[in-house]
Design an enzyme around this catalytic site. Structure first.
Site, PDB file in Angstrom:
ATOM      1  N   GLU A  92       0.787  -1.228   0.000  1.00 43.27           N
ATOM      2  CA  GLU A  92       0.000   0.000   0.000  1.00 43.27           C
ATOM      3  C   GLU A  92       0.827   1.290   0.000  1.00 43.27           C
ATOM      4  O   GLU A  92       0.825   2.038   0.981  1.00 43.27           O
ATOM      5  CB  GLU A  92      -0.956   0.018   1.203  1.00 43.27           C
ATOM      6  CG  GLU A  92      -1.901  -1.153   1.248  1.00 43.27           C
ATOM      7  CD  GLU A  92      -2.989  -1.010   2.321  1.00 43.27           C
ATOM      8  OE1 GLU A  92      -2.938  -0.043   3.101  1.00 43.27           O
ATOM      9  OE2 GLU A  92      -3.896  -1.856   2.354  1.00 43.27           O
ATOM     10  N   GLU A 127      -5.609  -8.484   0.736  1.00 43.88           N
ATOM     11  CA  GLU A 127      -6.261  -8.180   2.014  1.00 43.88           C
ATOM     12  C   GLU A 127      -7.722  -7.867   1.749  1.00 43.88           C
ATOM     13  O   GLU A 127      -8.050  -7.134   0.815  1.00 43.88           O
ATOM     14  CB  GLU A 127      -5.673  -6.926   2.693  1.00 43.88           C
ATOM     15  CG  GLU A 127      -4.360  -7.113   3.369  1.00 43.88           C
ATOM     16  CD  GLU A 127      -3.844  -5.820   4.014  1.00 43.88           C
ATOM     17  OE1 GLU A 127      -4.665  -4.955   4.430  1.00 43.88           O
ATOM     18  OE2 GLU A 127      -2.615  -5.668   4.086  1.00 43.88           O
TER      19      GLU A 127
HETATM   20  C1  FCB Z   1      -4.582  -1.971   5.506  1.00 45.98           C
HETATM   21  C2  FCB Z   1      -3.214  -2.375   6.005  1.00 45.98           C
HETATM   22  C3  FCB Z   1      -3.232  -3.430   7.069  1.00 45.98           C
HETATM   23  C4  FCB Z   1      -4.402  -3.273   8.015  1.00 45.98           C
HETATM   24  C5  FCB Z   1      -5.694  -3.065   7.270  1.00 45.98           C
HETATM   25  C6  FCB Z   1      -6.916  -2.939   8.145  1.00 45.98           C
HETATM   26  O1  FCB Z   1      -4.530  -0.669   5.029  1.00 45.98           O
HETATM   27  O2  FCB Z   1      -2.413  -2.843   4.949  1.00 45.98           O
HETATM   28  O3  FCB Z   1      -1.999  -3.405   7.709  1.00 45.98           O
HETATM   29  O4  FCB Z   1      -4.143  -2.304   8.939  1.00 45.98           O
HETATM   30  O5  FCB Z   1      -5.595  -1.953   6.438  1.00 45.98           O
END
Ligand code: FCB
Length: 459
Positions: A172, A360
């Site tokens: 990210e 994620e």
């Molecule tokens: C993302 C991050 C991860 C976590 C989630 C909820 O932005 O990559 O580390 O904190 O959000």
């Protein structure tokens, strides 16, 4: 009625990978163990007013000391893959200079422990824990940090490159660039466009140099980059809001996707802010835009935008528009699965992208154990099911999505929110460090271990 995990599994190809994800600073603790030195997140979390409750990463989930038990936990969830990050301050504690073998040993044990349990490893080289010593040169606003990253990447790959299943340079960049240098929410807490523009280019450069390092040490290793694309959606049908949405797209996504996949920065962005960028040296854009084997998408919630007409509003001149869905998680994020689909379609429409993983996806719900010790987090199951359904539809539509990682394996240090926001499919009691699989964890296990259509046919 939520779809059963068994039925959901049958909507995915037989070779689809289900996994769980974490990040080093959020779970490891052991902040001073075996030669680790502080990162910018250690410093940031110790300053009053930065992180909720002044929580820090000193102990976190104590994963560093509970490695074997946690790998057993992952195995018990029946998943095929584990996405984790490597802590730069354990490997090269001062950012440059001395390599700390003990730090490498920990990840050796982690990777071998996964292998022994039949779990594939997806490593991320940078999930925000920049060695604090590098702030002495300006951190990500300094070009030298990109070269320090390259050397660190090479050091890691020289040790682990023979055993990992995939590697990502960055997690990210949107967060480590805009959220950290323009919005001031994440470490190092800058609120300065010039600093952010420097962090942008040097992070992109570091990514490219990192890819070179990976390929030099482990030529066959699938190399990728994990983004958190903002799925921008116009707040209304007005021309002004639609134009604002396009500017938001370029500012929040284009500045990361375009250099990596097209070798340039977006034109509208450069027109507005290009004169404040650091010098782009000859060859930089070629380094940044080397072909990747895969990319990752982290998705939680859409970004609804409207035109910001206030005087002097800086590019992209947008403001937030109201949520459309009434369902909101405990961290206040709108639940809207169609945006996952829209976001991926839009990105493949605009760029020539390789195959991808959802690296994620998950939801913040903070309920703890009931009187029977059960953590009944049905809303998290509903969230996961809706987003997995959207993923399966995309695959049917021909999008090359190879796997899905639930965020997160367990509750952990949620950055500026500290430990109060829980994303785990496993509950962590921070007093006792007891881990308890939530209802969602059982559900995810049932999904990951259910037979696929291909299994049915083979039977
Ligand atoms: C993302 C991050 C991860 C976590 C989630 C909820 O932005 O990559 O580390 O904190 O959000």
């Amino acid at each position: 009625m939520t779809i059963t995990p068994q039925d959901l599994r049958r909507a995915f190809p037989g070779d689809f990978t289900f996994g769980v994800a974490t990040a080093a600073f959020q779970i490891e603790g052991a902040a001073k163990a075996d030669g680790r030195k502080p990162s910018i997140w250690d410093a940031f979390s110790k300053m009053p007013g930065r992180v909720f409750g002044r929580h820090d990463g000193d102990v976190a989930c104590d994963h560093y000391n509970r490695l074997e038990e946690d790998l057993d936990l992952i195995q018990s969830l029946g998943v095929e893959a584990y996405r984790f990050s490597i802590a730069w301050p354990r490997i090269v504690p001062e950012g440059t200079g001395r390599v700390n073998e003990e730090g490498l040993d920990f990840y050796d044990r982690l990777v071998d422990g996964c292998k022994a349990r039949g779990i594939k490893t997806f490593a991320t080289l940078y999930h925000w824990d920049l060695p604090l010593a590098l702030m002495g040169d300006g951190g990500w606003t300094a070009r030298s940090t990109a070269y320090a990253f390259q050397r660190y990447a090479r050091t890691v790959m020289a040790r682990l490159g023979d055993r990992l299943d995939a590697v990502a340079t960055f997690n990210e960049p949107w967060c480590s660039v805009w959220l950290s240098h323009l919005m001031g929410v994440h470490a190092p807490g800058e609120k300065n466009m010039d600093a952010a523009l420097h962090a942008l280019h040097y992070t992109m450069l570091a990514h490219g140099l990192g890819v070179e390092a990976i390929r030099a040490e482990a030529p066959n290793m699938p190399a990728g980059l994990v983004f958190n694309p903002m799925v921008t959606m116009a707040g209304s049908d007005s021309e002004a809001d639609k134009a604002a949405e396009e500017r938001a797209f370029q500012f929040h996504n284009g500045v990361f996707f375009e250099p990596v996949f097209k070798g340039s920065y977006p034109e509208a962005f450069m027109t507005a802010l290009g004169d404040r960028m650091p010098e782009i040296e000859d060859g930089d854009m070629e380094i940044i835009s080397q072909k990747l084997d895969w990319w990752g998408m982290n998705y939680y919630t859409p970004m609804r935008v409207a035109d910001d007409r206030s005087e002097g509003a800086e590019f992209p001149a947008i403001k937030s528009a109201p949520f459309v869905s009434q369902t909101v998680t405990d961290i206040g994020w709108e639940v809207y699965a169609p945006a996952l689909k829209h976001g991926i379609e839009e990105l493949y429409r605009r760029y020539d992208l390789p195959e991808m993983y959802i690296t994620e996806n998950g939801a913040c719900y903070n309920m703890g154990p009931n009187d029977d010790g059960v953590i009944d987090d049905q809303p998290r199951i509903d969230y996961l099911a809706a987003h997995l359904k959207a993923t399966a539809e995309l695959i049917k539509g021909g999008y090359p999505i190879r796997g899905y990682f639930a965020w997160s394996l367990m509750d952990n240090f949620e950055w500026a929110e500290g430990y109060r926001m829980r994303f785990g499919i496993v509950h962590v009691d921070y007093e006792t460090q007891v881990r308890t699989v939530k209802k969602s964890g059982e559900w995810f296990k049932a999904l990951a271990t259910a037979p696929s259509k291909a299994d049915d046919m083979a039977a």
